[in-house]
Design a protein around this motif. Structure first.
Motif, mmCIF file in Angstrom:
data_model
loop_
_atom_site.group_PDB
_atom_site.id
_atom_site.type_symbol
_atom_site.label_atom_id
_atom_site.label_comp_id
_atom_site.label_asym_id
_atom_site.label_seq_id
_atom_site.Cartn_x
_atom_site.Cartn_y
_atom_site.Cartn_z
ATOM 1 N N ARG A 136 4.013 6.204 -5.088
ATOM 2 C CA ARG A 136 4.017 6.356 -6.544
ATOM 3 C C ARG A 136 3.094 7.458 -7.059
ATOM 4 O O ARG A 136 3.097 7.775 -8.239
ATOM 5 C CB ARG A 136 3.666 5.018 -7.199
ATOM 6 N N ARG B 48 -5.891 9.169 -2.338
ATOM 7 C CA ARG B 48 -5.249 8.666 -1.109
ATOM 8 C C ARG B 48 -6.290 8.007 -0.205
ATOM 9 O O ARG B 48 -6.048 6.945 0.358
ATOM 10 C CB ARG B 48 -4.561 9.809 -0.352
ATOM 11 N N GLU C 143 3.691 1.637 -1.056
ATOM 12 C CA GLU C 143 4.299 1.762 -2.379
ATOM 13 C C GLU C 143 3.376 2.565 -3.303
ATOM 14 O O GLU C 143 3.819 3.482 -4.007
ATOM 15 C CB GLU C 143 4.552 0.360 -2.945
ATOM 16 N N ASN C 144 2.084 2.228 -3.248
ATOM 17 C CA ASN C 144 1.101 2.946 -4.057
ATOM 18 C C ASN C 144 1.047 4.430 -3.704
ATOM 19 O O ASN C 144 0.902 5.284 -4.572
ATOM 20 C CB ASN C 144 -0.295 2.344 -3.860
ATOM 21 N N LEU D 54 -7.031 4.656 -1.472
ATOM 22 C CA LEU D 54 -5.961 3.688 -1.182
ATOM 23 C C LEU D 54 -6.028 3.242 0.282
ATOM 24 O O LEU D 54 -5.848 2.069 0.601
ATOM 25 C CB LEU D 54 -4.587 4.303 -1.479
ATOM 26 N N GLY E 279 -7.471 -0.098 -5.297
ATOM 27 C CA GLY E 279 -6.279 -0.325 -6.119
ATOM 28 C C GLY E 279 -5.701 0.996 -6.590
ATOM 29 O O GLY E 279 -6.328 2.044 -6.502
ATOM 30 N N SER E 280 -4.476 0.948 -7.111
ATOM 31 C CA SER E 280 -3.848 2.178 -7.589
ATOM 32 C C SER E 280 -4.413 2.553 -8.959
ATOM 33 O O SER E 280 -5.024 1.737 -9.642
ATOM 34 C CB SER E 280 -2.334 1.979 -7.677
ATOM 35 N N SER F 151 -3.871 4.410 -12.875
ATOM 36 C CA SER F 151 -2.868 4.742 -13.886
ATOM 37 C C SER F 151 -2.742 6.264 -13.967
ATOM 38 O O SER F 151 -3.615 6.994 -13.479
ATOM 39 C CB SER F 151 -3.309 4.201 -15.240
ATOM 40 N N MET G 61 0.818 -1.199 0.000
ATOM 41 C CA MET G 61 0.000 0.000 0.000
ATOM 42 C C MET G 61 0.862 1.263 0.000
ATOM 43 O O MET G 61 0.648 2.175 -0.783
ATOM 44 C CB MET G 61 -0.923 -0.009 1.205
#
Ligand SMILES: *Cc1c(COP(=O)(O)O)cnc(C)c1O
Length: 460
Positions: free
Chosen positions: A7, A44, A3-4, A47, A52-53, A55, A1
């Motif tokens: 990013r 945010r 990580e998302n 998340l 999910g993240s 694109s 998470m």
């Protein structure tokens, strides 16, 4: 998470993308920055909730959606499918689609074109108002609450005003007669009882401090049963015998015989004047079908000074209301009622509405949504003819409260009502040009409530 989270792009990076760079040029850098922040914030949150993240393109889409909502009208157009023609929350009387030419540029608002000097704001309109209602004089203000405030302040300040206990009205939007009287600095003297007030109740209450007799129309309720109120003629005679002005808050601005549209008879402004009222006040956006305004008509002696009162400057109407009122008055004067949206709704026959209902239902059915045409009852609303409805036509759909709520959340919100657990759309208040958007919004709302609407039967 985490990580998302890491990013997710920074705001300044997002704004470097070609699409958002272009959007920032159109909406302004600060709006675009704000939209990026808002979009990132909600991503945010997503998340955090385990979503999910996204694109890069999806993040940009979210920012663009935020920007579009910043750009949207603060007062959104809606489809009124409630069947209530003067819906106070939806802007009371709808105005004509086409704007008057004088509103898109300069106009002779307070300018005497003939002589090239300063003119009076109301001068071009006063005569027209007075003539339409058969009165000696007229004044226009911002709304009908202002009319009463001005009349009472100018004519009854620090004096007593007689009102029947059956007429101490409250209108939606916090208009309460006793409160307006207090604000105007006059003393309310209640006469009679809630159900019965006699002429002698008024006569006995008159003293040296009395400044006026006021009758307020019981706009949004009825008292039925063992009731009586003196006639307007008798009240006018009493007032005049004691040299007092007789004021009528008529409210609706009714000027045509409503039985013409199958509605119960309501006393018109002209009737009040004929009965001997010295001042009659009413709203511009009820049965007149015009812009928000307050109109005062009556005897020159009482009405003319109102336009010169210091308070008038604070209550005067703006140019858009004056121009739109002029247009509305001329349409009434020439009996071109179809030019006034309220009257084109009233004039629509049940037959024509039934045909529209069938046409819309067919288009819905072609797309897998079942709507059952059915007779409905529409209402004037806006505190007029409270217990009377008008035959109308529309259709019903399954889906209940869920669908009703979803209908308000589309691009163009549809405001409908629930009857017998069904969503009912009354076509009398839907402008014919809105039928197409109505179909589109219904289809998309049914899709969003997925499953809520199926090809089950749509009612009786
Ligand atoms: C509607 C109404 C008012 C208030 O008029 P606004 O134009 O909304 O200020 C006052 N008195 C009566 C009798 C009314 O019907």
């Amino acid at each position: 998470m985490s990580e998302n989270f890491r990013r997710l792009p920074a705001v300044h990076r997002l704004l470097e993308s070609p699409r958002l760079h272009a959007a920032a040029q159109r909406y302004g850098r600060s709006a675009a920055t704000e939209a990026c922040r808002k979009a990132l914030e909600s991503i945010r949150n997503r998340l955090r909730l385990g979503g999910g993240s996204l694109s890069d393109a999806e993040i940009e889409d979210a920012v663009l959606a935020e920007l579009r909502s910043l750009e949207a009208d603060a007062y959104r157009p809606v489809v009124n499918a409630t069947g209530v023609m003067l819906h106070t929350n939806l802007g009371r009387s709808p105005l004509p689609a086409q704007q008057a030419e004088s509103l898109s540029g300069y106009l002779a608002l307070e300018f005497d074109v003939e002589r090239g000097c300063r003119g009076q704001r109301l001068a071009p309109l006063k005569e027209r108002v007075a003539h339409l209602f058969g009165a000696e004089a007229a004044v226009m203000v911002n709304n009908n609450a202002s009319s009463l405030l001005l009349i009472l302040r100018a004519l009854t300040h620090r004096k007593e005003v007689l009102v029947s206990r059956s007429q101490l009205i409250e209108i939606g939007g916090s208009f309460r007669l006793p409160a307006v009287m207090e604000a105007a600095g006059c003393t309310l003297v209640e006469v009679g009882c809630t159900n019965r007030t006699h002429l002698k109740d008024y006569a006995e209450a008159i003293n040296d401090e009395t400044a006026a007799i006021l009758v307020a129309h019981q706009s949004n309720f009825r008292i039925v049963g063992f009731t009586t109120n003196p006639s307007m003629d008798d009240l006018a005679a009493l007032a005049h015998e004691r040299e007092l002005p007789f004021i009528v808050d008529q409210g609706s601005g009714c000027l045509h015989d409503l039985t013409r549209w199958g509605l119960p008879y309501e006393m018109t402004v002209g009737d009040c004047l004929t009965a001997g009222a010295d001042l009659v006040c009413f709203s511009g956006d009820k049965l007149l079908g015009g812009p928000q305004a307050g109109i005062i008509v009556g005897r020159r002696r009482w009405v003319e000074p109102l336009g010169r009162h210091a308070l008038y400057r604070a209550l005067r109407p703006d140019k858009t209301a004056l121009v739109q009122m002029d247009r509305t008055l001329r349409a009434h004067q020439a009996d071109r009622l179809h030019e006034i949206p309220l009257y084109s709704m009233l004039e629509m026959t049940v037959d024509a509405l039934r045909r529209r209902a069938r046409r819309v239902a067919r288009r819905l059915k072609d797309n897998g949504v079942l709507a059952t045409p059915r007779p409905t009852r529409a209402a004037l609303g806006g505190g007029t003819t409270p217990d009377e409805t008008l035959a109308s036509y529309g259709f019903a759909l399954d889906g209940g409260q869920n669908l009703l709520d979803e209908l308000r959340r589309g691009e163009t919100p549809i405001v409908a009502r629930i009857e017998d657990d069904m969503v009912v759309v009354d076509l009398r208040t839907v402008m014919p040009k809105q039928d197409q958007v109505l179909v589109a919004e219904l289809l998309s709302a049914c899709q969003r409530t997925a499953g809520g609407q199926s090809l089950k039967t749509g009612g009786k």
